[in-house]
Write an enzyme that holds these catalytic residues in place. Structure first.
Site, PDB file in Angstrom:
ATOM      1  CG  HIS A 245      32.135   9.765 -10.658  1.00  0.00           C
ATOM      2  ND1 HIS A 245      31.108   9.153 -10.002  1.00  0.00           N
ATOM      3  CD2 HIS A 245      32.333  10.949 -10.007  1.00  0.00           C
ATOM      4  CE1 HIS A 245      30.689   9.927  -9.006  1.00  0.00           C
ATOM      5  NE2 HIS A 245      31.420  11.024  -8.996  1.00  0.00           N
ATOM      6  CG  ASP A 262      37.933  15.581  -8.363  1.00  0.00           C
ATOM      7  OD1 ASP A 262      38.579  15.524  -7.296  1.00  0.00           O
ATOM      8  OD2 ASP A 262      36.696  15.567  -8.414  1.00  0.00           O
ATOM      9  CG  HIS A 356      31.431  15.898  -0.861  1.00  0.00           C
ATOM     10  ND1 HIS A 356      32.601  15.566  -0.218  1.00  0.00           N
ATOM     11  CD2 HIS A 356      31.787  16.134  -2.156  1.00  0.00           C
ATOM     12  CE1 HIS A 356      33.595  15.561  -1.098  1.00  0.00           C
ATOM     13  NE2 HIS A 356      33.138  15.925  -2.282  1.00  0.00           N
ATOM     14  CG  HIS A 363      31.675  11.541  -1.443  1.00  0.00           C
ATOM     15  ND1 HIS A 363      31.294  10.786  -2.515  1.00  0.00           N
ATOM     16  CD2 HIS A 363      32.346  12.603  -1.973  1.00  0.00           C
ATOM     17  CE1 HIS A 363      31.729  11.347  -3.637  1.00  0.00           C
ATOM     18  NE2 HIS A 363      32.368  12.450  -3.326  1.00  0.00           N
ATOM     19  CD  GLU A 386      32.777  18.625  -5.320  1.00  0.00           C
ATOM     20  OE1 GLU A 386      33.151  18.127  -6.386  1.00  0.00           O
ATOM     21  OE2 GLU A 386      32.729  18.001  -4.239  1.00  0.00           O
ATOM     22  CE1 TYR A 390      32.340  19.180 -14.827  1.00  0.00           C
ATOM     23  CE2 TYR A 390      30.188  19.829 -13.956  1.00  0.00           C
ATOM     24  CZ  TYR A 390      31.510  19.508 -13.745  1.00  0.00           C
ATOM     25  OH  TYR A 390      32.014  19.533 -12.464  1.00  0.00           O
ATOM     26  NE  ARG A 408      34.796  18.283  -9.902  1.00  0.00           N
ATOM     27  CZ  ARG A 408      34.676  17.397 -10.888  1.00  0.00           C
ATOM     28  NH1 ARG A 408      33.741  17.566 -11.805  1.00  0.00           N
ATOM     29  NH2 ARG A 408      35.473  16.358 -10.962  1.00  0.00           N
ATOM     30  CD  GLU A 410      36.288  18.671  -4.993  1.00  0.00           C
ATOM     31  OE1 GLU A 410      36.823  18.068  -5.942  1.00  0.00           O
ATOM     32  OE2 GLU A 410      35.494  18.138  -4.198  1.00  0.00           O
TER      33      GLU A 410
HETATM   34  N1  GLY Z   1      36.354  13.508  -6.029  1.00  0.00           N
HETATM   35  C1  GLY Z   1      35.027  13.245  -5.710  1.00  0.00           C
HETATM   36  C2  GLY Z   1      34.277  14.468  -5.495  1.00  0.00           C
HETATM   37  O1  GLY Z   1      34.718  15.535  -5.856  1.00  0.00           O
HETATM   38  O2  GLY Z   1      33.244  14.463  -4.887  1.00  0.00           O
HETATM   39 MN    MN Z   2      34.338  16.511  -3.913  1.00  0.00          MN
HETATM   40 MN    MN Z   3      36.751  15.950  -6.076  1.00  0.00          MN
END
Ligand code: GLY
Ligand code: MN
Ligand code: MN
Length: 442
Positions: A245, A262, A356, A363, A386, A390, A408, A410
């Site tokens: 994060h 992201d 999610h 989310h 996603e 890492y 990542r 996503e």
């Molecule tokens: N950007 C938050 C997530 O990928 O869950």
């Molecule tokens: Mn996400």
């Molecule tokens: Mn994300």
């Protein structure tokens, strides 16, 4: 009606009707608008309506309470909201007022918010069940208890206070999980804006660029399209990509590093959630490409599970298996595949879940498991896929060449009747596609 919601008044009315039908005729449902929140002294964060309140009303103002009273003869959909006030509106902008609540937002009746205290006990009286989000807003919880107690105090005079208190989310969040045609249209638009923003950042990349400059590119596109960030944009260069994060976005991206972005747009309340990882100088190194290919393969494996009838968790399991196989092949893990999965050794490099639900909240709401089992995918559900890898910069258990790489990928996926649609499919994803896009920019 002036619609800033992108959703028809008919659909809002349908949602309220459906929820009331599920709650039953002896129920009452109470939803306060999101409070305004102080950012500093006397200035506020940009106002964001509560997603549940929005889903049922499309009403954009604070200081409002939606009350649904199924079967009530004098009106089922009631809104308490601010009164018109020329002086205040000259500072803060237009208000709908009670007339607007009825004419523009399809309410059966509307009252000044100041009258809530006086009117609500009377609405509670005779209803057996109260649906409400307990514990979300402590101040409002206390008010509700106060109104219920006022009805209880009248029992000797024949009043019937409610005696069941239920979690509103239980019904409402199941509805929100399944997106309508109009919601999918808005989510596609949020995805389109998000993709354009990522493309702009890739095109602005060059050795030495500060992370915040790439963030600015992304968010410039959001605003230029009448959208805003759906969550704090993550722009992490080099090992910063390993901080899941990371939002400081203050370092410079050095030549030879990858940048993980992201970032997703919120459009008319609906989120996109997109991650791409690209080389700041436009060319992946051998190790960067090997790990990027592996994450791409894990994503493809998860996507192959995206169709009706498949357990939601099958996508995560498929991604974990592909990642673990690849980590063994590349020498970052040792031993047998089954043991590495069973004992969770892959978690050294892959700590989060593969996705999610996605919707009004990034989310989004909705159960993932039912009766202890992963629920099955159904048409209308939207979720992210996603996977990532890492490798910590100080992980001396792996060869130095892998350290500090974070990746990542996503994308946002809609389950359809016969499979899925990737809402973010048009954005460069593979190493080759990303290199091609970045080569065009120079
Ligand atoms: N950007 C938050 C997530 O990928 O869950
Ligand atoms: Mn996400
Ligand atoms: Mn994300």
């Amino acid at each position: 009606m002036k619609s800033l919601t992108g959703i028809s008044p008919r659909e809002f009315a349908r949602r309220r009707r459906q929820l009331m039908r599920m709650a039953g005729d002896d129920a009452i449902l109470i939803l306060p608008a999101a409070p305004e929140r102080v950012r500093s002294h006397d200035t506020y964060y940009p106002y964001r309506q509560d997603s549940d309140f929005w889903y049922l009303s499309g009403f954009p103002e604070p200081e409002a309470v939606l009350v649904l009273v199924p079967g009530r003869k004098h009106g089922e959909c009631l809104l308490f909201c601010r009164e018109r006030d020329a002086e205040r509106e000259s500072w803060d902008g237009a208000r709908a007022g009670q007339e607007g609540a009825v004419d523009d937002y399809g309410m059966d009746d509307a009252f000044p918010i100041e009258d809530l205290d006086e009117i609500l006990p009377g609405l509670l009286e005779g209803r057996t069940r109260v649906y409400y989000h307990f514990g979300r807003d402590a101040e409002f919880d206390l008010k509700l208890i106060g109104w219920v107690n006022r009805v209880r105090a009248q029992v000797r005079h024949g009043a019937q206070p409610p005696h069941e208190f239920l979690e509103l989310g239980h019904l409402l969040h199941e509805m929100r999980l399944f997106k309508s045609k109009d919601e999918v249209r808005l989510m596609q638009r949020a995805a389109d804006i998000g993709m354009r923003a990522h493309l702009a950042a890739m095109r602005a990349a060059r050795a030495g660029v500060p992370e915040y400059v790439l963030q600015a590119e992304v968010e410039r596109v959001f605003r230029a399209e009448d959208a805003c960030p759906a969550y704090a944009s993550i722009v992490g260069a080099g090992a910063n990509a390993c901080v899941l994060h990371y939002v400081a976005n203050r370092a410079a991206a050095r030549d030879g590093e990858l940048v993980l972005i992201d970032a997703g747009a919120e459009y008319r309340g609906y989120a996109s959630d997109i991650t791409r990882t690209f080389p700041v100088n436009g060319r992946f190194s051998k190790e960067q490409r090997a790990l990027h290919d592996l994450v791409g393969a894990a994503q493809a494996a998860a996507l192959a599970q995206a169709r009706p009838g498949v357990p939601y968790e099958a996508g995560h399991d498929a991604a974990v298996e592909t990642l673990t196989e690849g980590l063994l092949r590349l020498g970052l893990l040792k031993g047998r595949l089954e043991k590495n999965i069973a004992e969770g050794h892959y978690k050294r490099f892959y700590r989060h879940k593969t996705g999610h639900w996605l919707g009004l909240d990034v989310h989004d709401v909705g159960e993932y498991r039912i009766d202890g089992e992963s629920r099955l995918l159904e048409p209308g559900m939207v979720y992210t896929i996603e996977p990532g890898l890492y490798v910590a910069a100080d992980d001396t258990r792996v060869a130095a060449k892998w350290r500090g790489i974070g990746i990542r990928i996503e994308d946002d996926v809609l389950i359809t009747d016969d499979g899925h649609r990737v809402l973010t499919a048009a954005l460069a994803r593979s190493a080759d596609e990303i290199e091609a896009v970045m080569a065009e920019a120079t």
